[in-house]
Motif scaffolding. Structure first.
Motif, PDB file in Angstrom:
ATOM      1  N   LYS A 110       2.736 -23.813 -34.731  1.00 10.94           N
ATOM      2  CA  LYS A 110       2.956 -22.810 -33.680  1.00 10.94           C
ATOM      3  C   LYS A 110       3.263 -23.474 -32.334  1.00 10.94           C
ATOM      4  N   LYS A 111       2.672 -24.633 -32.100  1.00 14.72           N
ATOM      5  CA  LYS A 111       2.837 -25.339 -30.827  1.00 14.72           C
ATOM      6  C   LYS A 111       4.259 -25.875 -30.644  1.00 14.72           C
ATOM      7  N   TYR A 112       4.926 -26.212 -31.746  1.00 13.23           N
ATOM      8  CA  TYR A 112       6.266 -26.809 -31.678  1.00 13.23           C
ATOM      9  C   TYR A 112       7.253 -25.874 -32.373  1.00 13.23           C
ATOM     10  N   GLU A 113       7.928 -25.064 -31.565  1.00 12.46           N
ATOM     11  CA  GLU A 113       8.777 -23.986 -32.059  1.00 12.46           C
ATOM     12  C   GLU A 113       9.806 -24.391 -33.129  1.00 12.46           C
ATOM     13  N   PRO A 114      10.475 -25.546 -33.013  1.00 12.98           N
ATOM     14  CA  PRO A 114      11.443 -25.900 -34.065  1.00 12.98           C
ATOM     15  C   PRO A 114      10.823 -26.011 -35.460  1.00 12.98           C
ATOM     16  N   LEU A 115       9.534 -26.280 -35.543  1.00 15.75           N
ATOM     17  CA  LEU A 115       8.877 -26.385 -36.840  1.00 15.75           C
ATOM     18  C   LEU A 115       8.739 -25.026 -37.517  1.00 15.75           C
ATOM     19  N   ILE A 116       8.748 -23.971 -36.725  1.00 12.29           N
ATOM     20  CA  ILE A 116       8.572 -22.622 -37.266  1.00 12.29           C
ATOM     21  C   ILE A 116       9.728 -22.264 -38.190  1.00 12.29           C
ATOM     22  N   SER A 117      10.963 -22.574 -37.780  1.00 13.72           N
ATOM     23  CA  SER A 117      12.111 -22.208 -38.609  1.00 13.72           C
ATOM     24  C   SER A 117      12.152 -23.002 -39.909  1.00 13.72           C
ATOM     25  N   ILE A 118      11.603 -24.194 -39.905  1.00 18.24           N
ATOM     26  CA  ILE A 118      11.598 -25.037 -41.103  1.00 18.24           C
ATOM     27  C   ILE A 118      10.578 -24.543 -42.118  1.00 18.24           C
ATOM     28  N   SER A 119       9.495 -23.961 -41.630  1.00 14.72           N
ATOM     29  CA  SER A 119       8.351 -23.677 -42.506  1.00 14.72           C
ATOM     30  C   SER A 119       7.995 -22.196 -42.584  1.00 14.72           C
ATOM     31  N   SER A 120       8.993 -21.335 -42.564  1.00 17.46           N
ATOM     32  CA  SER A 120       8.713 -19.899 -42.477  1.00 17.46           C
ATOM     33  C   SER A 120       7.892 -19.365 -43.649  1.00 17.46           C
ATOM     34  N   SER A 121       8.182 -19.778 -44.870  1.00 14.86           N
ATOM     35  CA  SER A 121       7.405 -19.231 -45.986  1.00 14.86           C
ATOM     36  C   SER A 121       5.992 -19.806 -46.021  1.00 14.86           C
ATOM     37  N   LEU A 122       5.830 -21.063 -45.607  1.00 11.81           N
ATOM     38  CA  LEU A 122       4.490 -21.646 -45.516  1.00 11.81           C
ATOM     39  C   LEU A 122       3.672 -20.904 -44.463  1.00 11.81           C
ATOM     40  N   ILE A 123       4.279 -20.603 -43.336  1.00 14.16           N
ATOM     41  CA  ILE A 123       3.602 -19.875 -42.258  1.00 14.16           C
ATOM     42  C   ILE A 123       3.153 -18.500 -42.751  1.00 14.16           C
ATOM     43  N   GLN A 124       4.042 -17.797 -43.429  1.00 11.57           N
ATOM     44  CA  GLN A 124       3.688 -16.462 -43.925  1.00 11.57           C
ATOM     45  C   GLN A 124       2.492 -16.540 -44.867  1.00 11.57           C
ATOM     46  N   THR A 125       2.453 -17.567 -45.694  1.00 13.46           N
ATOM     47  CA  THR A 125       1.350 -17.718 -46.635  1.00 13.46           C
ATOM     48  C   THR A 125       0.052 -18.052 -45.913  1.00 13.46           C
ATOM     49  N   ILE A 126       0.121 -18.960 -44.939  1.00 15.88           N
ATOM     50  CA  ILE A 126      -1.066 -19.309 -44.159  1.00 15.88           C
ATOM     51  C   ILE A 126      -1.625 -18.079 -43.446  1.00 15.88           C
ATOM     52  N   ILE A 127      -0.730 -17.305 -42.854  1.00 16.16           N
ATOM     53  CA  ILE A 127      -1.150 -16.088 -42.149  1.00 16.16           C
ATOM     54  C   ILE A 127      -1.818 -15.114 -43.124  1.00 16.16           C
ATOM     55  N   ALA A 128      -1.252 -14.988 -44.319  1.00 15.68           N
ATOM     56  CA  ALA A 128      -1.833 -14.083 -45.308  1.00 15.68           C
ATOM     57  C   ALA A 128      -3.203 -14.575 -45.773  1.00 15.68           C
ATOM     58  N   ILE A 129      -3.330 -15.879 -46.004  1.00 14.73           N
ATOM     59  CA  ILE A 129      -4.606 -16.435 -46.473  1.00 14.73           C
ATOM     60  C   ILE A 129      -5.684 -16.296 -45.413  1.00 14.73           C
ATOM     61  N   LEU A 130      -5.339 -16.637 -44.175  1.00 12.59           N
ATOM     62  CA  LEU A 130      -6.337 -16.627 -43.102  1.00 12.59           C
ATOM     63  C   LEU A 130      -6.532 -15.252 -42.474  1.00 12.59           C
ATOM     64  N   GLY A 131      -5.640 -14.305 -42.759  1.00 11.83           N
ATOM     65  CA  GLY A 131      -5.768 -12.979 -42.182  1.00 11.83           C
ATOM     66  C   GLY A 131      -5.501 -12.961 -40.697  1.00 11.83           C
ATOM     67  N   ILE A 132      -4.591 -13.831 -40.250  1.00 12.42           N
ATOM     68  CA  ILE A 132      -4.229 -13.902 -38.829  1.00 12.42           C
ATOM     69  C   ILE A 132      -3.261 -12.776 -38.527  1.00 12.42           C
ATOM     70  N   ALA A 133      -3.473 -12.102 -37.421  1.00 11.73           N
ATOM     71  CA  ALA A 133      -2.571 -11.015 -37.035  1.00 11.73           C
ATOM     72  C   ALA A 133      -1.526 -11.508 -36.077  1.00 11.73           C
TER      73      ALA A 133
END
Length: 129
Positions: free
Chosen positions: A106-129
């Motif tokens: 989250k801190k380094y925006e260019p990493l977000i586009s590379i890891s979109s499906s990983l991010i979605q999974t992390i958010i789902a696992i941790l229940g982050i809104a």
């Protein structure tokens, strides 16, 4: 035909060509998913094993490459590399570990586009809104 989007090196399959408007050809494409990608299973302690059907080893490797090439000197980068390697190897991780990974990405925006499906999974696992 497969085309490569230069911004994030993502691949797309051309579905069809559209109209030409002011010399610009409209192209309709969908993301290209290589079936040879390995699916990553992540074992989160206290939660069990999650099948990350949208996260593949190539996405993890692209994220590792980007961090090694452009963020290696950043604080906690080595810890994040170790976390990603653990995930790639199917080792057990804790929710706290996933949260550290999430905060780094989250801190380094260019990493977000590379890891979109990983991010979605992390958010789902941790229940982050």
């Amino acid at each position: 035909t497969i085309i490569k989007y230069d911004y994030d090196n993502s691949l797309h399959i051309i579905e069809r060509f559209g109209d030409i408007n002011q010399g610009i050809l409209k192209i309709y494409a969908r993301p290209y998913i290589d079936e040879s990608y390995s699916i990553i299973n992540i074992n989160v302690s206290n939660y069990g094993t999650f099948n990350l059907s949208l996260v593949n080893s190539t996405e993890i490797q692209q994220l590792l490459n980007e961090i090694n090439n452009n963020y290696y000197s950043e604080p906690n980068s080595q810890e994040i590399i170790n976390i990603l390697n653990d995930i790639k190897q199917g080792k057990e991780v804790t929710p706290n570990t996933l949260n550290k990974l999430w905060e780094f990405i989250k801190k380094y925006e260019p990493l977000i586009s590379i890891s979109s499906s990983l991010i979605q999974t992390i958010i789902a696992i941790l229940g982050i809104a």
